[in-house]
Design a protein around this motif. Structure first.
Motif, PDB file in Angstrom:
ATOM      1  N   ILE A   1      -8.225  -2.062  -2.653  1.00 16.75           N
ATOM      2  CA  ILE A   1      -7.661  -3.217  -1.953  1.00 16.75           C
ATOM      3  C   ILE A   1      -8.750  -4.238  -1.670  1.00 16.75           C
ATOM      4  CG2 ILE A   1      -6.478  -4.043   0.121  1.00 16.75           C
ATOM      5  CD1 ILE A   1      -5.199  -1.326   0.409  1.00 16.75           C
TER       6      ILE A   1
ATOM      7  N   PHE B   1       0.828  -1.208   0.000  1.00 13.73           N
ATOM      8  CA  PHE B   1       0.000   0.000   0.000  1.00 13.73           C
ATOM      9  C   PHE B   1       0.863   1.259   0.000  1.00 13.73           C
ATOM     10  CE2 PHE B   1      -1.522   3.224   3.092  1.00 13.73           C
ATOM     11  CZ  PHE B   1      -2.467   3.843   2.296  1.00 13.73           C
ATOM     12  N   ARG B   2       1.930   1.258   0.800  1.00 14.08           N
ATOM     13  CA  ARG B   2       2.789   2.440   0.897  1.00 14.08           C
ATOM     14  C   ARG B   2       3.652   2.633  -0.344  1.00 14.08           C
ATOM     15  NH1 ARG B   2       3.837   0.182   6.357  1.00 14.08           N
ATOM     16  NH2 ARG B   2       2.543   1.329   7.858  1.00 14.08           N
TER      17      ARG B   2
ATOM     18  N   ILE C   1      -4.677   1.950   7.386  1.00 17.27           N
ATOM     19  CA  ILE C   1      -4.813   2.662   6.118  1.00 17.27           C
ATOM     20  C   ILE C   1      -5.713   3.879   6.279  1.00 17.27           C
ATOM     21  CG2 ILE C   1      -5.818   2.490   3.796  1.00 17.27           C
ATOM     22  CD1 ILE C   1      -4.781  -0.389   3.701  1.00 17.27           C
TER      23      ILE C   1
ATOM     24  N   ILE D   1      -2.079   2.211  -5.851  1.00 15.36           N
ATOM     25  CA  ILE D   1      -3.186   1.252  -5.837  1.00 15.36           C
ATOM     26  C   ILE D   1      -4.516   1.992  -5.936  1.00 15.36           C
ATOM     27  CG2 ILE D   1      -4.323  -0.554  -4.487  1.00 15.36           C
ATOM     28  CD1 ILE D   1      -1.558  -1.329  -5.494  1.00 15.36           C
TER      29      ILE D   1
ATOM     30  N   ILE E   1     -11.732  -0.113   0.016  1.00 10.30           N
ATOM     31  CA  ILE E   1     -11.372  -1.416   0.567  1.00 10.30           C
ATOM     32  C   ILE E   1     -12.596  -2.325   0.515  1.00 10.30           C
ATOM     33  CG2 ILE E   1     -10.702  -2.680   2.655  1.00 10.30           C
ATOM     34  CD1 ILE E   1      -9.073  -0.237   3.480  1.00 10.30           C
TER      35      ILE E   1
ATOM     36  N   SER F   1      -5.629   7.510   4.457  1.00 10.25           N
ATOM     37  CA  SER F   1      -6.153   7.338   3.103  1.00 10.25           C
ATOM     38  C   SER F   1      -7.608   6.881   3.100  1.00 10.25           C
ATOM     39  CB  SER F   1      -5.297   6.307   2.352  1.00 10.25           C
ATOM     40  OG  SER F   1      -5.858   6.001   1.094  1.00 10.25           O
TER      41      SER F   1
END
Length: 235
Positions: free
Chosen positions: A50, A42-43, A68, A47, A76, A72
Motif C-alpha cells: 500500500i 484492503f479488506r 491494518i 494487495i 506500507i 496484517s
C-alpha cells in the motif's frame, strides 16, 4: 502475476502520477481517494503493498496504518507533504515500512516500492546467507516462509523489520552499524536517517516484549546493534 499496489491519496493528480509510474514499471495499481475507501479495498482485494498518504481528511494515513497493523504485516509506504522528522518517525513506529516526502520523484517512488517488495517476498540467498531458517533461543525466523516465532507465538513483522532481524540472526556475533542495517533493509544506495533505523529497532523490541521476549536486540554504544546475548530469556 505482477505485484498489486493499492494507492490511497486524496489528490487525483497524485494518484494518476503514481499509477502511471507503477504501471510503466510493470506493476498493477488500484487507486482510492481516502482512508475509508483504502480500508475497504484492503479488506476486499489481494494487495501486495500500500502507498498511503498521511494527510487525508476523513481517516488519515496513520490511522489507516494502525487499523491494518492489527491484523496484517502488509508492506506500507507513506507519502507525506510534511517534512518534519516526527511525522516520519511516527509513521515508522506504528508500522510503516518506508516513506517518501512530497514532492517526490516517480522514479524514486517506484524504486522504493520494488525494494520493499523484494524484501517482503523475495528469498534470494547468496553464499553467506544460504540457510532458510535461523534459531536463537526461543526465537526462530523462516526466510522462505516469511515467518517469525517466539516460542509458540507468531510475531507479525513488516518487511523492513523482518529484513533487519534476518540480518542480525544471520550473523549473531556481529555488531551491525546503522549503515549496514540500512543496506540490509533498504538495499544499497538508499539513504535514510539513523533515527529511522532506531524506530524500526524499537518496534521490533516492543513486539517481542509483548510476546514475553526480552533482550532480542542489544545496542552497542557508539557502533550500532547486535543480536541480544539473553535472547532466550522470557519476561
Amino acid at each position: 502475476m505482477a505485484p498489486r499496489i493499492l494507492v490511497v491519496d486524496d489528490e487525483p493528480h497524485i494518484r494518476d502520477v503514481i499509477c502511471f509510474a507503477l504501471e510503466r514499471a510493470g506493476l498493477t495499481s488500484t487507486a482510492v481517494r481516502n482512508g475509508t475507501e483504502g480500508m475497504t479495498a484492503f479488506r476486499r482485494a489481494n494487495i501486495d503493498l500500500i502507498i498511503l498518504d498521511i494527510g487525508m481528511p476523513d481517516m488519515d494515513g496513520l490511522e489507516v496504518c494502525r487499523q491494518i497493523r492489527k491484523t496484517s504485516g502488509l508492506p506500507i509506504l507513506f507519502l507525506s507533504a510534511r517534512d518534519e522528522e516526527i511525522d516520519r518517525v511516527l509513521g515508522l513506529e506504528i508500522g510503516g515500512d518506508d516513506y517518501v516526502t512530497k514532492p517526490f520523484s516517480p522514479r524514486e517512488l517506484v524504486a522504493r516500492v520494488k525494494a520493499i517488495l523484494k524484501r517482503s517476498g523475495g528469498n534470494e540467498a547468496g553464499p553467506e546467507r544460504r540457510h532458510a531458517i535461523f534459531v536463537a533461543g526461543e526465537l526462530s525466523l523462516d526466510r522462505h516462509g516469511r515467518t517469525v516465532m517466539f516460542g509458540d507465538r507468531a510475531i507479525t513483522m513488516t518487511a523492513l523489520e523482518f529484513a533487519i532481524l534476518d540480518a542480525l540472526l544471520s550473523r549473531p556475533d556481529m555488531v551491525f552499524s546503522r549503515e549496514r542495517l540500512m543496506e540490509a533493509a533498504y538495499g544499497a544506495g538508499t539513504y535514510v536517517a539513523d533515527r529511522t533505523i532506531d524506530s524500526h529497532i524499537r518496534n521490533i523490541r516492543a513486539k517481542f516484549l509483548a510476546a514475553g521476549g526480552q533482550g532480542i536486540i542489544a545496542a552497542v554504544h557508539g557502533i550500532g546493534f547486535k543480536l541480544g546475548a539473553e535472547i532466550g530469556r522470557k519476561a
